[in-house]
Design a protein around this motif. Structure first.
Motif, PDB file in Angstrom:
ATOM      1  N   UNK A  88      -5.919  -0.074  -6.050  1.00  0.00           N
ATOM      2  CA  UNK A  88      -5.019  -0.585  -5.022  1.00  0.00           C
ATOM      3  C   UNK A  88      -5.803  -0.660  -3.712  1.00  0.00           C
ATOM      4  N   UNK A  89      -5.780  -1.826  -3.082  1.00  0.00           N
ATOM      5  CA  UNK A  89      -6.549  -2.060  -1.863  1.00  0.00           C
ATOM      6  C   UNK A  89      -5.606  -2.473  -0.738  1.00  0.00           C
ATOM      7  N   UNK A  90      -5.797  -1.850   0.420  1.00  0.00           N
ATOM      8  CA  UNK A  90      -4.955  -2.126   1.583  1.00  0.00           C
ATOM      9  C   UNK A  90      -5.731  -2.952   2.609  1.00  0.00           C
ATOM     10  N   UNK A  91      -5.074  -4.021   3.057  1.00  0.00           N
ATOM     11  CA  UNK A  91      -5.650  -4.886   4.075  1.00  0.00           C
ATOM     12  C   UNK A  91      -4.693  -4.944   5.255  1.00  0.00           C
ATOM     13  N   UNK A  92      -5.229  -5.306   6.397  1.00  0.00           N
ATOM     14  CA  UNK A  92      -4.407  -5.516   7.583  1.00  0.00           C
ATOM     15  C   UNK A  92      -4.890  -6.801   8.249  1.00  0.00           C
ATOM     16  N   UNK A  93      -3.940  -7.666   8.603  1.00  0.00           N
ATOM     17  CA  UNK A  93      -4.247  -8.878   9.344  1.00  0.00           C
ATOM     18  C   UNK A  93      -3.758  -8.627  10.761  1.00  0.00           C
ATOM     19  N   UNK A  94      -4.630  -8.896  11.748  1.00  0.00           N
ATOM     20  CA  UNK A  94      -4.307  -8.547  13.133  1.00  0.00           C
ATOM     21  C   UNK A  94      -4.653  -9.698  14.073  1.00  0.00           C
ATOM     22  N   UNK A  95      -3.776  -9.916  15.030  1.00  0.00           N
ATOM     23  CA  UNK A  95      -4.030 -10.869  16.120  1.00  0.00           C
ATOM     24  C   UNK A  95      -4.564 -10.096  17.305  1.00  0.00           C
ATOM     25  N   UNK A  96      -5.631 -10.592  17.912  1.00  0.00           N
ATOM     26  CA  UNK A  96      -6.081  -9.982  19.153  1.00  0.00           C
ATOM     27  C   UNK A  96      -5.057 -10.296  20.236  1.00  0.00           C
ATOM     28  N   UNK A  97      -4.765  -9.343  21.140  1.00  0.00           N
ATOM     29  CA  UNK A  97      -3.757  -9.570  22.181  1.00  0.00           C
ATOM     30  C   UNK A  97      -4.108 -10.755  23.081  1.00  0.00           C
ATOM     31  N   UNK A  98      -3.073 -11.438  23.531  1.00  0.00           N
ATOM     32  CA  UNK A  98      -3.218 -12.585  24.426  1.00  0.00           C
ATOM     33  C   UNK A  98      -2.747 -12.161  25.818  1.00  0.00           C
ATOM     34  N   UNK A  99      -3.473 -12.540  26.877  1.00  0.00           N
ATOM     35  CA  UNK A  99      -3.005 -12.208  28.220  1.00  0.00           C
ATOM     36  C   UNK A  99      -1.603 -12.768  28.466  1.00  0.00           C
ATOM     37  N   UNK A 100      -0.799 -12.049  29.199  1.00  0.00           N
ATOM     38  CA  UNK A 100       0.580 -12.413  29.535  1.00  0.00           C
ATOM     39  C   UNK A 100       1.528 -12.339  28.335  1.00  0.00           C
ATOM     40  N   UNK A 101       1.104 -11.717  27.252  1.00  0.00           N
ATOM     41  CA  UNK A 101       1.951 -11.622  26.058  1.00  0.00           C
ATOM     42  C   UNK A 101       3.058 -10.598  26.285  1.00  0.00           C
ATOM     43  N   UNK A 102       4.273 -10.924  25.812  1.00  0.00           N
ATOM     44  CA  UNK A 102       5.429 -10.052  26.022  1.00  0.00           C
ATOM     45  C   UNK A 102       5.270  -8.716  25.311  1.00  0.00           C
ATOM     46  N   UNK A 103       4.796  -8.732  24.052  1.00  0.00           N
ATOM     47  CA  UNK A 103       4.617  -7.494  23.290  1.00  0.00           C
ATOM     48  C   UNK A 103       3.516  -7.695  22.251  1.00  0.00           C
ATOM     49  N   UNK A 104       2.832  -6.611  21.901  1.00  0.00           N
ATOM     50  CA  UNK A 104       1.799  -6.682  20.861  1.00  0.00           C
ATOM     51  C   UNK A 104       2.246  -6.004  19.566  1.00  0.00           C
ATOM     52  N   UNK A 105       3.486  -5.546  19.523  1.00  0.00           N
ATOM     53  CA  UNK A 105       4.006  -4.857  18.348  1.00  0.00           C
ATOM     54  C   UNK A 105       4.018  -5.773  17.124  1.00  0.00           C
ATOM     55  N   UNK A 106       4.246  -7.066  17.344  1.00  0.00           N
ATOM     56  CA  UNK A 106       4.350  -8.011  16.232  1.00  0.00           C
ATOM     57  C   UNK A 106       3.025  -8.728  15.938  1.00  0.00           C
ATOM     58  N   UNK A 107       1.902  -8.123  16.326  1.00  0.00           N
ATOM     59  CA  UNK A 107       0.592  -8.751  16.133  1.00  0.00           C
ATOM     60  C   UNK A 107      -0.142  -8.278  14.885  1.00  0.00           C
ATOM     61  N   UNK A 108       0.447  -7.415  14.079  1.00  0.00           N
ATOM     62  CA  UNK A 108      -0.221  -6.938  12.866  1.00  0.00           C
ATOM     63  C   UNK A 108       0.713  -7.029  11.666  1.00  0.00           C
ATOM     64  N   UNK A 109       0.110  -7.191  10.484  1.00  0.00           N
ATOM     65  CA  UNK A 109       0.857  -7.198   9.232  1.00  0.00           C
ATOM     66  C   UNK A 109      -0.041  -6.594   8.153  1.00  0.00           C
ATOM     67  N   UNK A 110       0.565  -5.863   7.224  1.00  0.00           N
ATOM     68  CA  UNK A 110      -0.187  -5.206   6.151  1.00  0.00           C
ATOM     69  C   UNK A 110      -0.058  -5.971   4.848  1.00  0.00           C
ATOM     70  N   UNK A 111      -1.121  -5.924   4.046  1.00  0.00           N
ATOM     71  CA  UNK A 111      -1.168  -6.600   2.754  1.00  0.00           C
ATOM     72  C   UNK A 111      -1.711  -5.623   1.724  1.00  0.00           C
ATOM     73  N   UNK A 112      -1.062  -5.566   0.563  1.00  0.00           N
ATOM     74  CA  UNK A 112      -1.446  -4.654  -0.508  1.00  0.00           C
ATOM     75  C   UNK A 112      -1.889  -5.473  -1.719  1.00  0.00           C
ATOM     76  N   UNK A 113      -3.101  -5.221  -2.214  1.00  0.00           N
ATOM     77  CA  UNK A 113      -3.630  -5.912  -3.386  1.00  0.00           C
ATOM     78  C   UNK A 113      -3.808  -4.908  -4.510  1.00  0.00           C
ATOM     79  N   UNK A 114      -3.147  -5.162  -5.623  1.00  0.00           N
ATOM     80  CA  UNK A 114      -3.283  -4.310  -6.809  1.00  0.00           C
ATOM     81  C   UNK A 114      -4.152  -5.069  -7.810  1.00  0.00           C
ATOM     82  N   UNK A 115      -5.280  -4.480  -8.172  1.00  0.00           N
ATOM     83  CA  UNK A 115      -6.234  -5.118  -9.076  1.00  0.00           C
ATOM     84  C   UNK A 115      -6.151  -4.421 -10.432  1.00  0.00           C
ATOM     85  N   UNK A 116      -5.968  -5.222 -11.477  1.00  0.00           N
ATOM     86  CA  UNK A 116      -5.849  -4.694 -12.835  1.00  0.00           C
ATOM     87  C   UNK A 116      -6.984  -5.249 -13.691  1.00  0.00           C
ATOM     88  N   UNK A 117      -7.242  -4.584 -14.813  1.00  0.00           N
ATOM     89  CA  UNK A 117      -8.298  -5.057 -15.707  1.00  0.00           C
ATOM     90  C   UNK A 117      -7.783  -5.438 -17.087  1.00  0.00           C
TER      91      UNK A 117
END
Length: 184
Positions: A88-117
């Motif tokens: 099981x592999x965990x990834x995170x996709x992230x946006x770098x903050x933008x100046x004048x942005x209202x909030x940075x709470x919604x700038x990341x999301x997690x992704x889970x990859x399950x690899x089987x054989x």
């Protein structure tokens, strides 16, 4: 019966925000299978700018893309990952903050990859033959991640068994389906 007169103080404020959302937060894959991580960058009030989108695995940067913020407020982003071992592999996709942005709470999301054989095993049972079962078997047979064992009761004492299987040696290349049907 008394009139109320309201007065607004302040000025019109324009909200500027950018957010990231994944189309799917988890995925199942075979060893060495390339898996797309698809994300949507949404924005308000930032058309014409560019943002940096980063793919991380265990806090380590894997890939970075510059994404233009389109006028229709949605910009797609796609990363491709693959793993060489089962787990099981965990990834995170992230946006770098933008100046004048209202909030940075919604700038990341997690992704889970399950690899089987080895394929997932499915047992499909039918009380009597139906077209639905035939089409379901065909659909499941086109998926390289499953083995299917189907049994259909033809009469009280007779059943039809059809097996779609994949050999372990073939998993990392094109899937080979070996149909086998027999009466029991």
């Amino acid at each position: 019966s008394m009139p109320i007169y309201t007065q607004t103080f302040g000025k019109t404020a324009q909200l500027r925000d950018v957010q990231l959302e994944l189309r799917s937060s988890q995925e199942l894959a075979f060893i060495e299978q390339q898996v797309p991580i698809q994300a949507l960058v949404r924005h308000v009030g930032l058309a014409g700018r560019q943002v940096s989108v980063v793919l991380l695995q265990d806090g380590r940067e894997i890939e970075r893309q510059q994404v233009p913020l389109l006028s229709n407020d949605i910009s797609p982003v796609r990363f491709t990952v693959e793993q060489h071992e089962r787990g099981v592999y965990r990834y995170q996709v992230r946006l770098d903050p933008v100046p004048e942005e209202a909030t940075t709470v919604n700038n990341t999301a997690s992704f889970l990859l399950r690899v089987i054989d080895e394929p997932i095993r499915i047992l499909l049972l039918e009380g009597k033959p139906y077209w639905d079962g035939k089409f379901l078997m065909r659909t499941l047979g086109s998926d390289p991640s499953v083995d299917v064992d189907m049994r259909v009761q033809l009469t009280r004492d007779r059943t039809l068994r059809r097996i779609l299987y994949r050999s372990k040696a073939v998993l990392s290349t094109a899937p080979v389906v070996g149909p086998r049907a027999r009466l029991e």
